[in-house]
Motif scaffolding. Structure first.
Motif, PDB file in Angstrom:
ATOM      1  N   PRO A  42       0.822  -1.210   0.000  1.00 57.70           N
ATOM      2  CA  PRO A  42       0.000   0.000   0.000  1.00 57.70           C
ATOM      3  C   PRO A  42       0.857   1.261   0.000  1.00 57.70           C
ATOM      4  N   ALA A  43       0.277   2.329  -0.519  1.00 60.81           N
ATOM      5  CA  ALA A  43       0.905   3.657  -0.478  1.00 60.81           C
ATOM      6  C   ALA A  43       0.003   4.550   0.360  1.00 60.81           C
ATOM      7  N   ASN A  44       0.569   5.621   0.858  1.00 59.75           N
ATOM      8  CA  ASN A  44      -0.257   6.618   1.545  1.00 59.75           C
ATOM      9  C   ASN A  44      -0.219   7.913   0.725  1.00 59.75           C
ATOM     10  N   LEU A  45      -0.991   8.894   1.117  1.00 58.15           N
ATOM     11  CA  LEU A  45      -1.067  10.144   0.364  1.00 58.15           C
ATOM     12  C   LEU A  45       0.289  10.833   0.273  1.00 58.15           C
ATOM     13  N   SER A  46       1.080  10.736   1.316  1.00 62.12           N
ATOM     14  CA  SER A  46       2.406  11.353   1.316  1.00 62.12           C
ATOM     15  C   SER A  46       3.297  10.713   0.245  1.00 62.12           C
ATOM     16  N   THR A  47       3.261   9.395   0.153  1.00 64.44           N
ATOM     17  CA  THR A  47       4.038   8.679  -0.862  1.00 64.44           C
ATOM     18  C   THR A  47       3.612   9.111  -2.260  1.00 64.44           C
ATOM     19  N   LEU A  48       2.302   9.176  -2.482  1.00 65.57           N
ATOM     20  CA  LEU A  48       1.794   9.589  -3.783  1.00 65.57           C
ATOM     21  C   LEU A  48       2.242  11.009  -4.119  1.00 65.57           C
ATOM     22  N   ASN A  49       2.115  11.918  -3.155  1.00 63.39           N
ATOM     23  CA  ASN A  49       2.518  13.311  -3.383  1.00 63.39           C
ATOM     24  C   ASN A  49       3.994  13.419  -3.749  1.00 63.39           C
ATOM     25  N   LYS A  50       4.840  12.662  -3.058  1.00 59.60           N
ATOM     26  CA  LYS A  50       6.282  12.722  -3.305  1.00 59.60           C
ATOM     27  C   LYS A  50       6.633  12.196  -4.691  1.00 59.60           C
ATOM     28  N   ARG A  51       5.891  11.194  -5.167  1.00 63.67           N
ATOM     29  CA  ARG A  51       6.242  10.536  -6.423  1.00 63.67           C
ATOM     30  C   ARG A  51       5.498  11.074  -7.647  1.00 63.67           C
ATOM     31  N   MET A  52       4.549  11.978  -7.426  1.00 61.60           N
ATOM     32  CA  MET A  52       3.788  12.535  -8.546  1.00 61.60           C
ATOM     33  C   MET A  52       4.703  13.331  -9.470  1.00 61.60           C
ATOM     34  N   VAL A  53       4.495  13.192 -10.770  1.00 63.00           N
ATOM     35  CA  VAL A  53       5.244  13.979 -11.743  1.00 63.00           C
ATOM     36  C   VAL A  53       4.836  15.439 -11.615  1.00 63.00           C
ATOM     37  N   SER A  54       3.541  15.671 -11.497  1.00 62.93           N
ATOM     38  CA  SER A  54       3.002  17.014 -11.325  1.00 62.93           C
ATOM     39  C   SER A  54       2.553  17.143  -9.874  1.00 62.93           C
ATOM     40  N   LYS A  55       3.323  17.880  -9.085  1.00 59.59           N
ATOM     41  CA  LYS A  55       3.011  18.026  -7.662  1.00 59.59           C
ATOM     42  C   LYS A  55       1.743  18.844  -7.485  1.00 59.59           C
ATOM     43  N   MET A  56       0.834  18.310  -6.699  1.00 59.59           N
ATOM     44  CA  MET A  56      -0.417  19.031  -6.459  1.00 59.59           C
ATOM     45  C   MET A  56      -0.931  18.705  -5.063  1.00 59.59           C
ATOM     46  N   SER A  57      -1.770  19.568  -4.566  1.00 63.26           N
ATOM     47  CA  SER A  57      -2.280  19.389  -3.206  1.00 63.26           C
ATOM     48  C   SER A  57      -3.598  18.624  -3.182  1.00 63.26           C
TER      49      SER A  57
END
Length: 150
Positions: A61-76
């Motif tokens: 599993p991933a958490n929101l923090s992991t997804l945010n860090k790995r996103m190509v386009s950083k967004m909130s």
């Protein structure tokens, strides 16, 4: 592409500014073509990116923090992206049993199947966008982009 013609100005733009505008125009064009490729799947580029990140977790599993860090386009708005993917049945969200404040996100088998279909379309689109470049030119372009300060 002549930047001055593209933005319809008769004045010569200083080299540094022209370079930045040029990169922005190319990035916008790439995003537009990828969005068109993903439109039949009713999914955004950012949602596609979340699915690829979750697939790359290999069942963990991933958490929101992991997804945010790995996103190509950083967004909130990663929470909203995940919510939309849940509604489509592509991801699941669970509360971590050992830490109730932590939310775990996994890709579903439906999400994996759909992502495989999207991969083909995106891959073809990427190839079409880059087919005028040789492998050597693509390597050179990547070396130059690695020098970019963000």
């Amino acid at each position: 592409m002549n930047v001055e013609e593209r933005i319809k100005t008769s004045e010569e733009i200083p080299l540094e500014r022209r370079t930045i505008i040029h990169i922005m125009l190319v990035a916008n064009g790439i995003n537009e073509k990828l969005a068109i490729a993903l439109k039949p799947f009713d999914i955004s580029i950012q949602q596609f990116n979340v699915l690829r990140i979750l697939r790359g977790q290999n069942g963990k599993p991933a958490n929101l923090s992991t997804l945010n860090k790995r996103m190509v386009s950083k967004m909130s708005n990663t929470t909203r992206l995940v919510d939309k993917l849940i509604l489509k049945g592509y991801v699941e969200r669970h509360t971590c049993p050992s830490n109730r404040r932590k939310v775990e996100i996994n890709i579903t088998s439906k999400g994996l199947d759909r992502l495989l279909k999207m991969d083909d379309v995106v891959s073809k689109t990427e190839t079409e966008m880059l087919d005028q470049f040789s492998e050597h030119e693509l390597k050179q372009l990547n070396l130059l982009l690695n020098q970019f300060k963000s």
